[in-house]
Design an enzyme around this catalytic site. Structure first.
Site, mmCIF file in Angstrom:
data_model
loop_
_atom_site.group_PDB
_atom_site.id
_atom_site.type_symbol
_atom_site.label_atom_id
_atom_site.label_comp_id
_atom_site.label_asym_id
_atom_site.label_seq_id
_atom_site.Cartn_x
_atom_site.Cartn_y
_atom_site.Cartn_z
ATOM 1 N N GLY A 84 -25.575 55.953 20.351
ATOM 2 C CA GLY A 84 -26.320 57.210 20.323
ATOM 3 C C GLY A 84 -26.711 57.652 18.935
ATOM 4 N N HIS A 125 -31.362 43.230 27.494
ATOM 5 C CA HIS A 125 -32.153 44.256 28.194
ATOM 6 C C HIS A 125 -33.419 43.647 28.809
ATOM 7 C CE1 HIS A 125 -29.438 46.610 25.861
ATOM 8 N NE2 HIS A 125 -30.212 46.818 24.823
ATOM 9 N N ARG A 162 -35.497 45.345 31.686
ATOM 10 C CA ARG A 162 -35.961 46.731 31.564
ATOM 11 C C ARG A 162 -37.430 46.877 31.944
ATOM 12 N NH1 ARG A 162 -34.523 48.726 26.063
ATOM 13 N NH2 ARG A 162 -35.353 50.647 26.946
ATOM 14 N N ASP A 194 -23.823 47.422 28.104
ATOM 15 C CA ASP A 194 -24.236 48.428 27.105
ATOM 16 C C ASP A 194 -23.247 49.596 27.091
ATOM 17 O OD1 ASP A 194 -25.747 49.345 25.011
ATOM 18 O OD2 ASP A 194 -27.582 49.645 26.170
#
Length: 395
Positions: free
Chosen positions: A77, A233, A236, A292
């Site tokens: 984050g 990923h 996605r 993740d």
């Protein structure tokens, strides 16, 4: 404060297990000792005395401990200010999810979060009984390192086995050039050769239309083996997933992320993506699934501002496995992407399998496909679905 010592990894006999190693072996007894699998054989034939501790699994499925190859162990984050930095993950968040090996990394924030912090966190998890490795660097180039270079970090820091997650096709990336990516991949590859480590470049793929073009160009322009590049990923966007299938057929390992996918979204869920991958005819040993975990899962508006966020959890791996089983995928077909394939890519030969000499990382699944028993490095961490060993600050 006096800290309790970890229990020693003594002899333990698991009886009447339905073993998936990850291939289906049927009903077996498994003897553990010294953090290793010592013996695997027919029920009742283990060469031990009656004094050895026994756990009767009564036919429950026994699988290798899951290897989560993409974890923000220090917390991810930070895209919307310091208050959005995700806290570090705790030991039981992994073990109760059936994860016995983690690969930690930095993401968007490779400034306030450092490789030094990553290595310290990996070391703490090792002290608490988990197997923990990591990638140096983060989203951006030049990469954040501990020794001053990617080669130095991989060669001299035991826990560091590759570099990543380097961001491509994403507005948060440093927009690397082909030459920069080739130099980075060369450093990782040579360091891996010198040490026997993975030596891979773990690549974050964003939503950008360029997709995997830079990786394709890197393969075309160099002598580097395709295994050095591992895009993650890849589910996605559906078009990105199609590109990943092409790279897998060229020799890359591709990583599916077990993140939530909404109805109608231009993405594949992890379960759908694995089924599509296996049905495509691409090499079945070149696909992995990660969570993740600890990472922020943000959504952005047209101006690049965060408009919402979630946090990844290692529990997404067993949830994905449950979805695959519910869809009729045989366990032995689904399981390698969570276990053996990851171990082979990362050059961890004693992980991801149940066999004499392998590490004693094992998970027994209950009828709902949850982790009822978790053993990491020979120690029982979870029994009857509850953590019996917790991290230092979970007591």
């Amino acid at each position: 404060m006096s800290l309790p010592a970890l229990p020693t990894a003594g002899l333990l006999l698991l009886r009447n297990a339905d073993v998936f190693a990850p291939e289906a072996l049927g009903r077996r007894d498994v003897l553990l000792g010294g953090g290793k699998v010592l013996w695997l054989g027919a029920p009742g034939e283990a060469p031990v005395s009656d004094a050895v501790e026994r756990i009767d699994l009564a036919g429950r499925r026994l699988i290798p401990g899951l290897i989560d190859g993409h974890v923000h162990v220090t917390g991810g984050g930070g895209e919307a200010g310091f208050r959005t930095r995700v806290p570090p993950m705790k030991l039981s968040q992994f073990t109760t999810a059936g994860v016995t090996t983690v690969v930690g990394l930095l993401g968007t924030d490779d400034v306030a979060r450092s490789t030094r912090d990553l290595v310290a966190t990996l070391s703490a998890l090792r002290e608490e009984g988990l197997s923990a490795y990591g990638h140096t660097g983060g989203y951006h180039l030049p990469p954040a390192t501990l020794t001053g270079s990617v080669r130095g970090d991989i060669v001299f820091v035991d826990a560091l086995i590759g570099v990543g997650e380097v961001a491509l096709s994403d507005h948060r990336s440093s927009q690397p050039t082909l030459d920069e990516l080739l130099r980075l991949a060369s450093d990782a590859h040579v360091a891996g050769m010198m040490t026997g480590k993975a030596g891979i470049v773990h690549l974050h793929l964003g939503d950008g239309a360029r997709g995997l073009d830079l990786v394709t160009r890197a393969l075309d322009a160099s002598e580097l083996p395709p295994r050095v590049f591992q895009p993650t990923h890849v589910n996605r966007r559906r078009a990105l997933f199609d590109e990943a299938l092409v790279l897998a057929n060229r020799g890359c390992s591709v990583d599916i992320t077990a993140f939530p996918v909404a109805d109608g979204e231009d993405a594949w869920s992890a379960a759908d993506a694995l089924v599509r991958y296996l049905d495509s005819g691409a090499p079945p040993d070149r696909v992995t699934i990660s969570s993740d975990a600890g990472g922020c899962l943000p959504c952005f508006d047209a101006q690049g501002h965060v408009c919402g966020m979630d946090v990844g959890q290692s529990g997404a791996l067993l949830a994905t496995l449950a979805d695959l089983l519910a869809a009729g995928v045989p366990l032995e077909r689904a399981l390698p992407a969570f276990t053996r394939n990851v171990a082979d890519l990362l050059r961890l030969p004693r992980k991801g399998r149940i066999a004499p000499g392998a590490d004693a990382d094992l998970v027994a699944l209950d009828a709902a496909h949850a982790a009822s028993l978790v053993i990491a490095r020979g120690r029982v961490h979870v029994r009857d679905g509850r953590a019996v060993l917790r991290g230092t600050f979970e007591q």
